[in-house]
Design a protein around this motif. Structure first.
Motif, PDB file in Angstrom:
ATOM      1  N   ARG A 173     -28.364  16.286   5.120  1.00  0.00           N
ATOM      2  CA  ARG A 173     -29.146  17.219   4.311  1.00  0.00           C
ATOM      3  C   ARG A 173     -29.082  16.852   2.830  1.00  0.00           C
ATOM      4  O   ARG A 173     -30.102  16.846   2.133  1.00  0.00           O
ATOM      5  CB  ARG A 173     -28.629  18.645   4.511  1.00  0.00           C
ATOM      6  CG  ARG A 173     -29.341  19.669   3.639  1.00  0.00           C
ATOM      7  CD  ARG A 173     -28.579  20.994   3.602  1.00  0.00           C
ATOM      8  NE  ARG A 173     -28.652  21.685   4.865  1.00  0.00           N
ATOM      9  CZ  ARG A 173     -29.633  22.529   5.195  1.00  0.00           C
ATOM     10  NH1 ARG A 173     -30.628  22.748   4.348  1.00  0.00           N
ATOM     11  NH2 ARG A 173     -29.598  23.151   6.358  1.00  0.00           N
ATOM     12  N   GLY A 174     -27.889  16.553   2.344  1.00  0.00           N
ATOM     13  CA  GLY A 174     -27.732  16.235   0.927  1.00  0.00           C
ATOM     14  C   GLY A 174     -28.535  15.010   0.521  1.00  0.00           C
ATOM     15  O   GLY A 174     -29.178  15.002  -0.531  1.00  0.00           O
ATOM     16  N   GLU A 175     -28.511  13.964   1.347  1.00  0.00           N
ATOM     17  CA  GLU A 175     -29.273  12.757   1.041  1.00  0.00           C
ATOM     18  C   GLU A 175     -30.772  13.045   1.033  1.00  0.00           C
ATOM     19  O   GLU A 175     -31.507  12.537   0.178  1.00  0.00           O
ATOM     20  CB  GLU A 175     -28.947  11.671   2.073  1.00  0.00           C
ATOM     21  CG  GLU A 175     -27.521  11.142   1.983  1.00  0.00           C
ATOM     22  CD  GLU A 175     -27.175  10.210   3.135  1.00  0.00           C
ATOM     23  OE1 GLU A 175     -26.149   9.511   3.031  1.00  0.00           O
ATOM     24  OE2 GLU A 175     -27.927  10.177   4.126  1.00  0.00           O
ATOM     25  N   LEU A 176     -31.226  13.868   1.975  1.00  0.00           N
ATOM     26  CA  LEU A 176     -32.653  14.202   2.037  1.00  0.00           C
ATOM     27  C   LEU A 176     -33.077  15.019   0.829  1.00  0.00           C
ATOM     28  O   LEU A 176     -34.124  14.756   0.220  1.00  0.00           O
ATOM     29  CB  LEU A 176     -32.946  14.964   3.329  1.00  0.00           C
ATOM     30  CG  LEU A 176     -34.405  15.378   3.563  1.00  0.00           C
ATOM     31  CD1 LEU A 176     -35.307  14.152   3.597  1.00  0.00           C
ATOM     32  CD2 LEU A 176     -34.536  16.181   4.853  1.00  0.00           C
ATOM     33  N   GLU A 179     -20.011  24.332   1.330  1.00  0.00           N
ATOM     34  CA  GLU A 179     -21.090  23.619   0.661  1.00  0.00           C
ATOM     35  C   GLU A 179     -21.067  22.129   1.022  1.00  0.00           C
ATOM     36  O   GLU A 179     -22.109  21.516   1.259  1.00  0.00           O
ATOM     37  CB  GLU A 179     -20.992  23.796  -0.852  1.00  0.00           C
ATOM     38  CG  GLU A 179     -21.350  25.189  -1.325  1.00  0.00           C
ATOM     39  CD  GLU A 179     -22.765  25.562  -0.923  1.00  0.00           C
ATOM     40  OE1 GLU A 179     -23.716  24.899  -1.386  1.00  0.00           O
ATOM     41  OE2 GLU A 179     -22.920  26.500  -0.117  1.00  0.00           O
ATOM     42  N   VAL A 180     -19.864  21.552   1.060  1.00  0.00           N
ATOM     43  CA  VAL A 180     -19.750  20.146   1.437  1.00  0.00           C
ATOM     44  C   VAL A 180     -20.225  19.937   2.868  1.00  0.00           C
ATOM     45  O   VAL A 180     -20.953  18.983   3.185  1.00  0.00           O
ATOM     46  CB  VAL A 180     -18.299  19.656   1.273  1.00  0.00           C
ATOM     47  CG1 VAL A 180     -18.128  18.265   1.889  1.00  0.00           C
ATOM     48  CG2 VAL A 180     -17.920  19.628  -0.203  1.00  0.00           C
ATOM     49  N   ALA A 181     -19.843  20.855   3.766  1.00  0.00           N
ATOM     50  CA  ALA A 181     -20.267  20.752   5.164  1.00  0.00           C
ATOM     51  C   ALA A 181     -21.777  20.844   5.278  1.00  0.00           C
ATOM     52  O   ALA A 181     -22.407  20.124   6.071  1.00  0.00           O
ATOM     53  CB  ALA A 181     -19.599  21.847   5.988  1.00  0.00           C
ATOM     54  N   ALA A 182     -22.397  21.726   4.485  1.00  0.00           N
ATOM     55  CA  ALA A 182     -23.860  21.866   4.535  1.00  0.00           C
ATOM     56  C   ALA A 182     -24.536  20.581   4.077  1.00  0.00           C
ATOM     57  O   ALA A 182     -25.524  20.140   4.674  1.00  0.00           O
ATOM     58  CB  ALA A 182     -24.297  23.043   3.670  1.00  0.00           C
ATOM     59  N   MET A 183     -24.028  19.975   3.012  1.00  0.00           N
ATOM     60  CA  MET A 183     -24.647  18.754   2.504  1.00  0.00           C
ATOM     61  C   MET A 183     -24.459  17.578   3.464  1.00  0.00           C
ATOM     62  O   MET A 183     -25.239  16.622   3.440  1.00  0.00           O
ATOM     63  CB  MET A 183     -24.086  18.408   1.127  1.00  0.00           C
ATOM     64  CG  MET A 183     -24.487  19.393   0.034  1.00  0.00           C
ATOM     65  SD  MET A 183     -26.300  19.528  -0.182  1.00  0.00           S
ATOM     66  CE  MET A 183     -26.645  21.069   0.685  1.00  0.00           C
TER      67      MET A 183
END
Length: 590
Positions: free
Chosen positions: A567-570, A399-403
């Motif tokens: 991705r997480g910031e977006l 999950e961290v890697a995805a974000m």
């Protein structure tokens, strides 16, 4: 008095927005517009740059369907309207230009700020009138000379700009009006308000409502001029820019695959095929590409986003029907062999289930491609619910890697597409981003705007600001509550950087510019020349690399600036409320 009566008649006939650029020769018109704003008869928009002003007006008209007259002074001010004029002509958008000029006695003698501006836009103008300087009778009244009667001029210009089925489509008009000194005075403005400019606005609201009511795609079954589809061929419906809901309604009634560009206004409904460009040419495991089986194509609007569509329409074995209510205008017809019809409907006895296997083949293949292309992150729910330490730890790391995933073009455009709601507006610049979105945007009823008449990169920011101003000023609170989002490349932004200036006294729009920054014109990487030309020369004149400081640019014009790289910031940004203008820079991953 002339300027007062001209604008008064336009307002009575439904005009709600007027755009003004400062200038000496046009001051009477500008002051009349300001007085009309004070009377709450119009929404006045002031811009310093005529080129930007014209594209702003284009955006207003794209949203409302009604022209927003652009008032400019003489000289180069008029020439700077040209890019928007050409776009309005090709895109069939109403655009009214009121250009002030010198009187006859100052023409042809090299008088300051004087040029041959009457008829400057040539054949692309639906109407171009060179109006002599107003003359006044002894009592101060305007004589009713037909050639310079303000009421008659306003009516003619508005009628020509809006176009009509069976005649010329909507487009640009020019009223080139000469003014003698003294160029303005206060006489007439108080009288204008006293006569009830508010009443003129009330009269105009009814006309305006009738002009902008969206078509629902229904066609009168008794329409004898309509092409009647009987479903006896393997057909597809193609929808380009300007097609609107009519294309979706026909595809639904006929039970045909809808190959709708993302800019078409038709990309919704169960018949929509998002990955149409690939399916037209991609081989299948059990047979040839679906595109090779097409026997007929029914075309709405102006397709511009792919090479596959014109290639299909040029085939000798494909019967092409182009739906265009304007028989005297140019038509989209790559093979110059299409049947052009004003309207289309299905036969009364047509059963849309007759070609369900044909439609089903497209829908199933499209779903498979979209599953492969989607950038949506789906967490591993099984791992999330696991009780073992290793499994849950692996889930957390994933999950961290995805974000932290860098933002690709695909991730950017799909995220913005999914975050845009029916009350929002989405504006797409002519860049790689619009084509990427076209290949993966799932069917969704979103208000999309794009200058695809000539597909130029100029004026995108100004057009978006016009759309924002018109939509957020809508009388319907639900429609006015939306945000305008813009997907734009770095070069398109820089080309229209001057439009970022929001003069004092103007409303603050809720608008987000999502700038996909890849440092230059990488859209040309897809051309054959990219692989054939000397790389250094290609970079020099085609890629045109840039290292502009977009943060400094945004702050210089008073826009909020954000840089989003993961991705997480977006995802977080797209859930935040939008309260004003912001520029969001996205450094794009390769």
């Amino acid at each position: 008095m002339f300027a007062v009566e001209l604008l008064g008649e336009l307002i009575r006939r439904g005009v709600r927005d007027i755009v003004v650029c400062p200038g000496s020769r046009s001051q009477a018109l500008a002051l009349a517009a300001a007085a009309a704003e004070r009377a709450d008869a119009i929404r006045l928009h002031v811009r310093l740059d005529e080129r930007s002003a014209a594209f702003f007006a284009l955006g207003v008209a794209r949203e409302t369907g009604v022209p927003a007259p652009v008032i400019v002074t003489s000289g180069t001010a008029v020439a700077n309207l040209s890019p928007a004029v050409l776009e309005a002509h090709e895109a069939r958008v109403p655009l009214m230009l009121i250009t002030a000029d010198r009187p006859d006695e100052l023409r042809g003698i090299r008088s300051n700020q004087t040029t041959s501006q009457a008829g400057l836009f040539g054949s692309v103008a639906r109407l171009s009138l060179d109006v002599p300087a107003p003359e006044f009778e002894a009592g101060g009244d305007l004589p009713r000379d037909p050639g310079r009667d303000p009421g008659a001029l306003a009516q003619a210009a508005l009628r020509a700009s809006l176009g009509a089925p069976g005649a010329a489509p909507a487009g640009p008009v020019q009223l080139n009006i000469a003014f003698r000194e003294p160029l303005s005075g206060t006489r007439g403005f108080d009288a204008m308000i006293g006569r009830g400019f508010e009443a003129a606005a009330d009269e105009g609201s009814a006309i305006r409502a009738a002009s902008v009511t969206p078509r629902d795609g229904a066609v009168d079954p008794a329409d004898a001029d309509a092409y009647v589809h009987r479903g006896d061929a393997l057909a597809v419906v193609i929808a380009g820019e300007g097609a609107g809901p009519e294309a979706e309604a026909f595809a639904h009634a006929a039970g045909l695959p809808l190959l709708a560009e993302v800019v078409s206004g038709s990309r919704f409904g169960r018949e929509t095929i998002a990955a149409y460009a690939t399916l037209l040419t991609a081989p299948r495991e059990d047979g040839p590409p679906l595109g090779e089986l097409v026997e007929q194509a029914v075309v709405f609007g102006h397709p511009t986003l792919t090479r596959q569509v014109p290639a299909l329409l040029r085939r000798d074995d494909v019967d092409v029907v182009v739906v265009d209510p304007h028989p005297r205008a140019d038509h989209y017809d790559p093979a110059r062999a299409a049947r052009v019809v004003p309207r289309v409907r299905v036969a009364d006895d047509h059963d849309p289930r007759a070609l369900r296997r044909w439609l089903g083949a497209w829908v199933l293949a499209d779903r498979e491609l979209l599953r492969e292309r989607t950038t949506v992150h789906e967490p591993d729910l099984e791992a999330a619910l696991a009780t073992g330490y290793k499994e849950r730890s692996a889930y957390a790391r994933a999950e961290v890697a995805a974000m932290r995933e860098p933002i690709s073009r695909e991730l950017l455009v799909e995220s913005v597409w999914r975050a845009t709601w029916p009350h929002d507006r989405l504006v797409l610049a002519a860049s790689r981003l619009v084509r990427v979105l076209d290949g993966l945007a799932a069917a969704r009823k979103v208000d999309v705007h794009a200058n695809r008449g000539l597909a130029g990169i100029d004026g995108t920011v100004a057009t978006a600001l016009g759309i924002a101003a018109a939509s957020q000023g809508d009388a319907d609170p639900a429609r006015a509550a939306g945000t305008t989002r813009v997907l734009i490349g770095d070069l398109a932004l820089l080309h229209d950087a001057g439009s970022l200036l929001l003069p004092e006294g103007e409303p603050t729009p809720r608008i987000q510019l999502f700038v996909g920054n890849d440092g230059g014109g990488t859209i040309f990487d897809g051309l054959e020349v990219a692989g054939a030309a000397d790389p250094e020369l290609f970079t020099r004149v085609m890629r045109t690399p840039q290292r502009a400081d977009l943060e400094s640019l945004a702050r210089a014009y008073g826009w909020e600036y954000r840089c989003v790289a993961t991705r997480g910031e977006l995802e977080n940004l797209l859930t935040e409320p939008v309260t004003g203008p912001s520029l969001v820079e996205i450094p794009l991953a390769p």
